[in-house]
Design a protein around this motif. Structure first.
Motif, PDB file in Angstrom:
ATOM      1  N   SER A 149      37.910  62.047 104.203  1.00  0.00           N
ATOM      2  CA  SER A 149      39.139  62.824 104.183  1.00  0.00           C
ATOM      3  C   SER A 149      39.745  62.704 102.796  1.00  0.00           C
ATOM      4  O   SER A 149      39.915  61.606 102.273  1.00  0.00           O
ATOM      5  CB  SER A 149      40.118  62.286 105.230  1.00  0.00           C
ATOM      6  OG  SER A 149      41.301  63.048 105.211  1.00  0.00           O
ATOM      7  N   LEU A 150      40.033  63.858 102.195  1.00  0.00           N
ATOM      8  CA  LEU A 150      40.667  63.882 100.891  1.00  0.00           C
ATOM      9  C   LEU A 150      41.829  64.868 100.972  1.00  0.00           C
ATOM     10  O   LEU A 150      41.619  66.049 101.266  1.00  0.00           O
ATOM     11  CB  LEU A 150      39.664  64.314  99.814  1.00  0.00           C
ATOM     12  CG  LEU A 150      40.181  64.374  98.390  1.00  0.00           C
ATOM     13  CD1 LEU A 150      40.634  62.988  97.930  1.00  0.00           C
ATOM     14  CD2 LEU A 150      39.105  64.898  97.463  1.00  0.00           C
ATOM     15  N   GLN A 151      43.022  64.376 100.760  1.00  0.00           N
ATOM     16  CA  GLN A 151      44.240  65.179 100.852  1.00  0.00           C
ATOM     17  C   GLN A 151      44.330  65.898 102.203  1.00  0.00           C
ATOM     18  O   GLN A 151      44.551  67.102 102.283  1.00  0.00           O
ATOM     19  CB  GLN A 151      44.304  66.177  99.704  1.00  0.00           C
ATOM     20  CG  GLN A 151      44.338  65.508  98.361  1.00  0.00           C
ATOM     21  CD  GLN A 151      44.244  66.506  97.226  1.00  0.00           C
ATOM     22  OE1 GLN A 151      43.906  67.665  97.417  1.00  0.00           O
ATOM     23  NE2 GLN A 151      44.534  66.039  96.028  1.00  0.00           N
ATOM     24  N   ASN A 152      44.091  65.148 103.268  1.00  0.00           N
ATOM     25  CA  ASN A 152      44.134  65.651 104.655  1.00  0.00           C
ATOM     26  C   ASN A 152      43.134  66.759 104.938  1.00  0.00           C
ATOM     27  O   ASN A 152      43.313  67.550 105.858  1.00  0.00           O
ATOM     28  CB  ASN A 152      45.548  66.104 105.037  1.00  0.00           C
ATOM     29  CG  ASN A 152      46.490  64.938 105.202  1.00  0.00           C
ATOM     30  OD1 ASN A 152      46.075  63.845 105.574  1.00  0.00           O
ATOM     31  ND2 ASN A 152      47.749  65.162 104.919  1.00  0.00           N
ATOM     32  N   HIS A 153      42.071  66.832 104.157  1.00  0.00           N
ATOM     33  CA  HIS A 153      40.990  67.798 104.393  1.00  0.00           C
ATOM     34  C   HIS A 153      39.741  67.001 104.778  1.00  0.00           C
ATOM     35  O   HIS A 153      39.185  66.285 103.955  1.00  0.00           O
ATOM     36  CB  HIS A 153      40.735  68.636 103.140  1.00  0.00           C
ATOM     37  CG  HIS A 153      39.615  69.606 103.314  1.00  0.00           C
ATOM     38  ND1 HIS A 153      39.753  70.766 104.040  1.00  0.00           N
ATOM     39  CD2 HIS A 153      38.336  69.571 102.875  1.00  0.00           C
ATOM     40  CE1 HIS A 153      38.600  71.420 104.029  1.00  0.00           C
ATOM     41  NE2 HIS A 153      37.728  70.709 103.331  1.00  0.00           N
TER      42      HIS A 153
END
Length: 180
Positions: A131-135
């Protein structure tokens, strides 16, 4: 098959009768012992998984390695990776990122170009959830075309069996703690 789930010990086609990434209620939960266990999942489960400092969990099950089966909706490439938008019809599609080094090694092993995976192709991806920046996305360690569409049904049955095994293990654990 018995009451145990599938546990893949490598990325090959072999499977054994392990607990499929889930822990037996009689054994204490060791830290990171399922590092190579592949848990069959759906996109919906990955999107709803809880994230903490240790990683992702579905219920009490730690998700290190997951397998997904779905149809490729789009493909994009860059100098460092191939990005596949994977849809299994359980939720919004998820990105599966395959690094070029992985693609090159897969090409050598299987004599198949991964760039030949076009939109509309059914694939199985094995990798780690990130997960990176809620993605949320999957960093793929292996991607392959399905040889037979029965693999879709097989994957859904594996997901269901793993969920039922985990649920039963949780119920047994709760029952044991209530008895003490």
């Amino acid at each position: 098959m018995g009451s145990q789930g599938y546990g893949y010990t490598s990325f090959g086609s072999g499977c054994n009768q392990s607990s499929g990434g889930f822990y037996s209620p009689q054994q204490p939960r060791p830290h990171r012992s399922n590092a190579l266990a592949v848990v069959p999942c759906t996109v919906s489960q990955l999107r709803s998984a809880k994230e903490d400092h240790n990683g992702f969990t579905v219920g009490n099950t730690e998700l290190n390695m997951v397998s997904l089966v779905g149809i490729v909706r789009s493909v994009s490439s860059s100098m460092s990776c191939m990005l596949y938008l994977l849809d299994d019809m359980t939720g919004p599609p998820i990105d599966a990122q395959i690094w070029q080094e992985v693609c090159a090694s897969l090409n050598q092993e299987h004599d198949v170009e991964n760039s030949a995976i076009h939109p509309g192709t059914y694939v199985k991806v094995t990798g780690r959830v990130r997960s990176l920046q809620n993605h949320r996305s999957v960093i793929g360690l292996n991607i392959r075309r399905l040889q037979d569409l029965n693999e879709i049904t097989s994957h859904i049955l594996e997901v269901t069996q793993a969920h039922m095994f985990h649920r039963q293990a949780s119920l047994n654990k709760a029952s044991l703690s209530n008895q003490q």
